[in-house]
Design a protein around this motif. Structure first.
Motif, short mmCIF file in Angstrom:
data_model
loop_
_atom_site.label_atom_id
_atom_site.label_comp_id
_atom_site.label_asym_id
_atom_site.label_seq_id
_atom_site.Cartn_x
_atom_site.Cartn_y
_atom_site.Cartn_z
N UNK A 98 0.85 -1.20 0.00
CA UNK A 98 0.00 0.00 0.00
C UNK A 98 0.88 1.23 0.00
N UNK A 99 0.82 1.96 -1.10
CA UNK A 99 1.62 3.17 -1.21
C UNK A 99 0.96 4.04 -2.26
N UNK A 100 1.27 5.33 -2.18
CA UNK A 100 0.73 6.23 -3.20
C UNK A 100 1.53 7.53 -3.14
N UNK A 101 1.30 8.36 -4.14
CA UNK A 101 1.94 9.67 -4.13
C UNK A 101 1.14 10.57 -3.20
N UNK A 102 1.82 11.58 -2.65
CA UNK A 102 1.12 12.58 -1.87
C UNK A 102 1.56 13.94 -2.37
N UNK A 103 0.62 14.69 -2.86
CA UNK A 103 0.96 16.01 -3.39
C UNK A 103 1.85 15.89 -4.61
N UNK A 104 2.68 16.92 -4.78
CA UNK A 104 3.52 16.94 -5.99
C UNK A 104 4.89 16.35 -5.76
N UNK A 105 5.27 16.18 -4.50
CA UNK A 105 6.63 15.70 -4.29
C UNK A 105 6.72 14.78 -3.08
#
Lengths: 574, 314
Positions: A98-105
């Motif tokens: 379970x992982x994902x991007x957060x915001x732009x960076x």
């Protein structure tokens, strides 16, 4: 208790650009990325040197130029940044599903129960930071019990030459976070400003404040006072609502930080039910080596499935390359399966085409969809006769065909209850049909559906059916009579014998509510034999209104009775 | 037209004593004659190996026809044992015949090779007739042939076998798609068919090979415009190794495929009239020419018509 890792990539846009274009301006010169904003050209990203000079994202380029006359700037590429960040998040699957991007960076990873595989949390973070920095990307990593705390650590933690990541234990989270600035709460800038005006600069100062008074303070009309007075009553009301939102926000963010409220997070991909993984110190490059290792994983997965009494319907193989990219291969089966050889055959057809790049240093197989599956599959040298063995072998064949050609292109025929010839059969994807047969519990028998195939319909039906029917030019025997000759595909056919007409009326219950022009018409089918022995199934589409047809029939010389079509070909013997 | 019965169709038990005793008698004769005899013996061995042994391997693979009395192929002691096995197996599974009397006489006691590739070509239309009609006749014959293949085992099992039908999307659009209600006319249950729609001929060949390898099928049928020698050989090896027959339906004017056990050419003939009405088409006829049969060489081997299967005519 959960553990989250947050990675912050402070100089991501420029470092990504450097990965794509290695001959970009050197890192020891200040460089900014710009885009045209509301107030002229604005800075969107800086490199480490420019940040050191006091430039920040959001600053006008003209102001920055005034501070640093020799400042170099390049246009920003936000879409490419986002795509590359998503790819990096995909690669982070090696640390947790379970992982994902957060915001732009930023990237978050749920590493609950994972750290011991890397020799503790320090080892895990060291591995992440070492590999990511190996890609030429500056990273700040933090690990804590809550997503918010990990985020605060990564963005506002104390980093140095040796201290490359921050770890906060569950019991010391409150004290460790107390000295963090209120900016770390992920609040609206206005709320941060107000908190600072009130003298609340550290998160720790918020702990002891009574919640009710905090909420009241933000509700107060003095919030944003300097801008007020213009909007009148309405404007003040809106401000009040906004203030209330912000107050809720402050309290919610504080609770999220301390783990009193769980924060909903959407992962990049649905977490698998079962997962096996393997990583190697030296990257694998040869196709044989990869195939052998994947086979080992498949065997491990099938053992795990067997231990839990499950069979998988859908598996996903992820291969993590050494250069920070990942390749995914998916395979589905038509019935629950835990045969490692079969899974391997399905996967190997697809991963044979994957480019290993600089080598693959980790791989995992996820069972994405599973079904309960009892009993143990027999693995004998000679296949057992009988229907169950046959069905299994057949489904394996269907799986292989479907995985290469697609589900819609491997079909089986199913009867349908309809008089309209093209509706009398359906082409079901073989995978669904086999699943249906299994559900009925009688493989291969005719009782798989409620509808049966017509037993030798009279007059006989053609072997091949053209879809859609092809228009033909027919010479009729008198007006509205039987066909004498017809032209199909520019070849003249003379009818020697015919049988018909067989009238097939449209299904009126399907036509309710349709405009008359689009309603299906009745058809008169003829089974004709042309000179030479070829047999065809042709039909005349009746005109729109059968009543007007009757009237026309009385007066010869009226327009043709209907259009002709060729619908099917007989196979010579019927 | 009738030619002497070819050597391949002679029962192996007749030929084996000949080939064993001959070298002893000719031991003192000249070297050339001895070589010739050895070559002949090798030839006989080869022929024997090809037909009866294929039945043995078929049974071993499927594990169905195997009666406990018949020895396993590894156990069978020499040629006599093999012939015995073949005879026993022949009794359990009737030969695979085409339904055409003349051609069936040519096929001999074993019938068509159940582990080989067979090519079915539509006759080039002599009359101005749509080639699609001849193609339909060829497809019908192929399906009929696949449906006629007798399988050892119980009657229930015989009804349930699956037939893989691979054709490219273009063929299906040009000549039409298989129509379930019409399949019953050929004596073939529509649910036995597994239809694979491909885009390229390479995909068709791949799907056919996968089908052969799976051993779950009664027969594999593929519609191709033309098949080169290499893929034809590949498929025939796969058919042999996995004991599944493979049928190609190829174009009328393309050169015949290599490495096939037989080649058939299917044409159309005007059929008879219905018993009750002269103007109504009665049972259909299609002209069948067996152009090539392994061990008989190429050239016209047999010719005849296949009438409609019993029960379908009015």
């Amino acid at each position: 208790m959960k553990r989250f890792v947050h990675l912050w990539l402070p100089y991501w846009p420029i470092e990504r650009m450097r990965r794509v274009r290695p001959r970009l301006i050197a890192d020891d010169q200040p460089l900014v990325l710009v885009t045209s904003g509301g107030r002229g050209i604005e800075i969107t990203a800086t490199n480490a040197r420019a940040a050191g000079e006091g430039l920040w994202a959001g600053q006008a380029l003209a102001d920055a130029r005034a501070m640093l006359p020799g400042l170099r700037s390049l246009p920003a590429e936000p879409e490419a940044d986002a795509t590359a960040l998503a790819a990096l998040a995909q690669w982070c699957g090696r640390y947790g599903p379970q992982r994902n991007v957060y915001g732009k960076s930023g990237i978050w990873i749920d590493v609950t129960g994972v750290a011991h595989l890397f020799g503790g949390e320090a080892g895990l973070l060291d591995d992440i930071v070492r590999r990511t920095e190996g890609f030429g990307v500056t990273v700040r990593a933090g690990i804590a019990d809550t997503f918010a705390a990990a985020h605060a650590l990564a963005r506002f933690g104390a980093f140095g030459k040796k201290q490359r990541f921050c770890i906060v234990k569950a019991e010391s989270a409150q004290t460790a976070l107390a000295h963090f600035p209120v900016d770390a709460l992920r609040l609206d800038p206005q709320a941060v400003l107000l908190l600072k005006r009130l003298g609340l600069r550290r998160i720790g100062q918020l702990y002891d404040l009574p919640r009710a008074s905090l909420q009241r303070r933000f509700n107060d009309a003095n919030f944003g006072r300097d801008k007020g007075g213009k909007g009148g009553k309405e404007g003040r009301g809106r401000r009040k609502v906004r203030g209330a939102e912000l107050a809720v926000n402050v309290l919610t963010r504080l609770d999220q930080l301390l783990g009193k409220v769980t924060e909903p997070l959407v992962p990049l991909a649905e977490p698998p039910v079962l997962n096996v993984r393997q990583s190697w110190t030296d990257p694998l490059i040869s196709a044989e080596g990869i195939a052998a290792e994947v086979r080992t994983l498949a065997v491990r997965l099938s053992e795990q499935l067997e231990a839990q009494g499950l069979g998988c319907r859908n598996v996903r193989l992820s291969l993590y390359r050494a250069d920070g990219t990942a390749a995914e291969v998916r395979a589905g089966t038509s019935m629950a399966c835990r045969d490692a050889d079969h899974l391997m055959r399905l996967l190997s057809e697809k991963f044979a085409s994957i480019d290993a790049g600089f080598g693959i240093d980790a791989a995992e197989i996820d069972a994405v969809a599973v079904e309960p599956m009892g009993g143990r599959q027999q693995r004998l040298g000679v296949e057992q006769g009988g229907s169950t063995g046959e069905t299994r072998v057949l489904t394996e064949l269907v799986d292989r065909l479907v995985n290469r050609l697609g589900s819609a292109r491997v079909q089986m025929l199913e009867p349908c209850e309809s008089y309209i010839p093209e509706r009398a059969e359906r082409r079901l994807p073989a995978r669904d049909r086999i699943a249906g047969r299994r559900a009925q519990g009688c493989p291969g028998s005719e009782r798989s559906g409620t509808v049966r195939w017509p037993r030798s319909p009279r007059p006989p039906r053609p072997l091949l059916l053209l879809a859609p029917p092809e228009p033909i030019r027919v010479e009729e025997d008198g007006w509205g009579g039987s066909p004498v000759s017809f032209v199909w595909r520019r070849v003249d056919h003379h009818v020697s014998r015919f049988e018909g007409p067989e009238r097939i009326a449209p299904e009126w219950w399907r036509e309710i509510g349709r405009p008359p022009a689009r309603q299906a018409r009745g058809r008169d089918y003829y089974r004709v034999e042309a000179v030479g022995g070829a047999r065809f199934w042709i039909f005349r589409e009746l005109p729109e209104n059968s009543e007007s047809e009757k009237e026309d029939a009385a007066c010869p010389g009226a327009p043709a009775a209907g259009r002709w079509f060729l619908h099917g070909l007989y196979g010579g013997v019927s | 037209m009738p030619s002497p019965v070819p050597a391949s169709h002679a029962s192996p038990s007749e030929t084996s004593p000949l080939s064993v005793s001959n070298p002893k008698e000719t031991a003192s004769r000249t070297k050339t004659r001895r070589q010739k005899l050895l070559a002949l013996q090798a030839e006989i061995d080869r022929i024997e190996r090809e037909q009866p042994a294929s039945f043995v391997s078929s049974a071993a693979f499927r594990g169905r026809a195997f009666s406990p009395l018949a020895p396993l192929p590894g156990e069978s002691g020499g040629r006599a044992g093999r012939a015995q096995t073949a005879c026993r197996l022949r009794r359990t599974s009737p030969p695979w015949l085409s339904g055409n009397a003349e051609a069936d006489r040519r096929l001999g006691t074993f019938g068509l090779d159940g582990e080989g590739t067979h090519e079915i070509k539509p006759a080039p239309p002599s009359l101005p007739m749509a080639s699609a009609a001849a193609f339909a006749a060829a497809v019908a014959f192929a399906l009929q042939l696949a449906g006629r293949r007798p399988l050892p085992g119980s009657a229930q099992e015989r009804a349930g076998g699956t037939i893989l039908f691979c054709a490219s999307h273009d063929v299906m659009r040009e000549a039409g798609r298989l129509y379930g209600p019409g399949l019953g006319e050929l004596g073939l249950a529509p649910e036995r068919l597994l239809i694979v729609e491909t885009v390229k001929s390479a995909e068709t060949l791949w799907a056919m090979e996968e089908g052969l390898k799976s051993q779950a099928l009664d027969a594999v049928i593929g519609c191709l415009e033309e098949i080169a020698l290499l893929p034809a050989r590949r498929l025939s090896l796969a058919a042999k190794a996995h004991a599944t027959p493979c049928l190609f339906v190829t174009g009328a004017r393309t050169p015949p495929a290599g490495a096939t056990a037989s080649r058939w050419r299917i044409g159309l003939r005007p059929g008879g009239a219905c018993l009750f009405d002269r103007n109504v088409p009665g049972p259909g006829l299609c002209e069948v020419r067996l152009e090539k049969l392994r061990w008989c060489g190429t050239g016209l081997v047999a010719e005849g018509c296949v009438p409609a299967p019993a029960g379908s005519g009015p």
